[in-house]
Design a protein around this motif. Sequence first.
Motif, PDB file in Angstrom:
ATOM      1  N   UNK A  55      -8.110  25.355  28.479  1.00  0.00           N
ATOM      2  CA  UNK A  55      -6.856  25.648  29.160  1.00  0.00           C
ATOM      3  C   UNK A  55      -5.741  24.692  28.823  1.00  0.00           C
ATOM      4  N   UNK A  56      -5.690  24.195  27.599  1.00  0.00           N
ATOM      5  CA  UNK A  56      -4.636  23.258  27.194  1.00  0.00           C
ATOM      6  C   UNK A  56      -3.335  23.971  26.829  1.00  0.00           C
ATOM      7  N   UNK A  57      -3.392  25.260  26.563  1.00  0.00           N
ATOM      8  CA  UNK A  57      -2.209  26.035  26.199  1.00  0.00           C
ATOM      9  C   UNK A  57      -1.595  26.646  27.453  1.00  0.00           C
ATOM     10  N   UNK A  58      -0.272  26.750  27.480  1.00  0.00           N
ATOM     11  CA  UNK A  58       0.416  27.362  28.614  1.00  0.00           C
ATOM     12  C   UNK A  58       1.265  28.528  28.137  1.00  0.00           C
ATOM     13  N   UNK A  59       1.598  29.378  29.088  1.00  0.00           N
ATOM     14  CA  UNK A  59       2.455  30.538  28.814  1.00  0.00           C
ATOM     15  C   UNK A  59       3.405  30.687  29.996  1.00  0.00           C
ATOM     16  N   UNK A  60       4.713  30.780  29.720  1.00  0.00           N
ATOM     17  CA  UNK A  60       5.712  30.935  30.774  1.00  0.00           C
ATOM     18  C   UNK A  60       5.810  32.404  31.161  1.00  0.00           C
ATOM     19  N   UNK A  61       5.588  32.680  32.433  1.00  0.00           N
ATOM     20  CA  UNK A  61       5.721  34.047  32.933  1.00  0.00           C
ATOM     21  C   UNK A  61       6.267  33.982  34.349  1.00  0.00           C
ATOM     22  N   UNK A  62       7.312  34.702  34.597  1.00  0.00           N
ATOM     23  CA  UNK A  62       7.935  34.800  35.916  1.00  0.00           C
ATOM     24  C   UNK A  62       8.330  33.424  36.462  1.00  0.00           C
ATOM     25  N   UNK A  63       8.825  32.562  35.567  1.00  0.00           N
ATOM     26  CA  UNK A  63       9.301  31.251  35.982  1.00  0.00           C
ATOM     27  C   UNK A  63       8.205  30.230  36.229  1.00  0.00           C
ATOM     28  N   UNK A  64       6.958  30.540  35.873  1.00  0.00           N
ATOM     29  CA  UNK A  64       5.835  29.638  36.103  1.00  0.00           C
ATOM     30  C   UNK A  64       5.129  29.393  34.776  1.00  0.00           C
TER      31      UNK A  64
ATOM     32  N   UNK B   8      -6.655  33.299  38.030  1.00  0.00           N
ATOM     33  CA  UNK B   8      -7.020  32.338  39.054  1.00  0.00           C
ATOM     34  C   UNK B   8      -5.747  31.605  39.429  1.00  0.00           C
ATOM     35  N   UNK B   9      -5.844  30.651  40.312  1.00  0.00           N
ATOM     36  CA  UNK B   9      -4.664  29.902  40.718  1.00  0.00           C
ATOM     37  C   UNK B   9      -4.128  29.123  39.522  1.00  0.00           C
ATOM     38  N   UNK B  10      -2.951  29.521  39.040  1.00  0.00           N
ATOM     39  CA  UNK B  10      -2.299  28.844  37.938  1.00  0.00           C
ATOM     40  C   UNK B  10      -2.935  29.072  36.575  1.00  0.00           C
ATOM     41  N   UNK B  11      -3.910  29.977  36.483  1.00  0.00           N
ATOM     42  CA  UNK B  11      -4.625  30.216  35.221  1.00  0.00           C
ATOM     43  C   UNK B  11      -4.686  31.706  34.935  1.00  0.00           C
ATOM     44  N   UNK B  12      -4.352  32.058  33.687  1.00  0.00           N
ATOM     45  CA  UNK B  12      -4.537  33.433  33.204  1.00  0.00           C
ATOM     46  C   UNK B  12      -5.669  33.425  32.195  1.00  0.00           C
ATOM     47  N   UNK B  13      -6.681  34.247  32.432  1.00  0.00           N
ATOM     48  CA  UNK B  13      -7.766  34.414  31.476  1.00  0.00           C
ATOM     49  C   UNK B  13      -7.391  35.576  30.567  1.00  0.00           C
ATOM     50  N   UNK B  14      -7.421  35.332  29.271  1.00  0.00           N
ATOM     51  CA  UNK B  14      -6.995  36.352  28.304  1.00  0.00           C
ATOM     52  C   UNK B  14      -8.120  36.679  27.335  1.00  0.00           C
ATOM     53  N   UNK B  15      -7.985  37.846  26.712  1.00  0.00           N
ATOM     54  CA  UNK B  15      -8.883  38.228  25.632  1.00  0.00           C
ATOM     55  C   UNK B  15      -8.075  39.020  24.623  1.00  0.00           C
ATOM     56  N   UNK B  16      -8.585  39.046  23.385  1.00  0.00           N
ATOM     57  CA  UNK B  16      -7.886  39.732  22.309  1.00  0.00           C
ATOM     58  C   UNK B  16      -7.783  41.222  22.630  1.00  0.00           C
ATOM     59  N   UNK B  17      -6.658  41.789  22.230  1.00  0.00           N
ATOM     60  CA  UNK B  17      -6.437  43.211  22.521  1.00  0.00           C
ATOM     61  C   UNK B  17      -6.845  44.087  21.383  1.00  0.00           C
TER      62      UNK B  17
END
Length: 150
Positions: A110-119, A141-150
Motif C-alpha cells: 500500500x505504498x502507492x496512493x490515488x487521489x479520488x474525491x479529494x482524498x 477499507x478505511x482509507x484503502x482501495x483494493x484493486x485488480x487488473x481489469x
Amino acid sequence: MEFITNNLAETLMILGVVALIIEVAVLGMSTFILLFLGLSLLATGMLMNFSLLHSTVTTALWSNTLVTAILSVVLWKPLKRMQEQRDSGEVNSDFAELSFVLSNDVDEQGLTTHAYSGIEWKLKSKHPLTAGTKVKVVKKDVGVMWVEAQ
C-alpha cells in the motif's frame, strides 16, 4: 364527541391505522409501543364492527388494554430478535465500479496512493501490478482501495 361514540368501531380502526403508519413510516419500527397499540386498536375496532364486543368507551379501553398487553408479551422477543439481525454481506457502493490507470506500481504494502474525491487513498493489490495497468476497485477499507487488473 357524540360523533366519535356513535362511530366508535370506525374511530378505533382509523386511530389504529394512524398509529401503525407513524410507527412504520416515521419511527421506522424503532419502538414497538405504537405497533402494539395500533394492532390493538385495529383489532378492537374490528371486533366492535362485527358486534363481537359492545360499542362502548369502557369496553374499548379494557379491550385495548388487554390486547396491547397480550401482543406485547407474545411479540416482544420475536420483534427484538428481528431488529438485532445484521447482514454480514459486503455493501457495494459507487467505489466498486471505479476504474482508472495506475501511475505507479501497486502491491500488498500500500505504498502507492490515488487521489479520488479529494482524498488520497492507499492502493493495495493481492497480485503486484505495474504502472500503466488499467484497474478497477474490488474492495474498500478505511482509507484503502483494493484493486485488480481489469
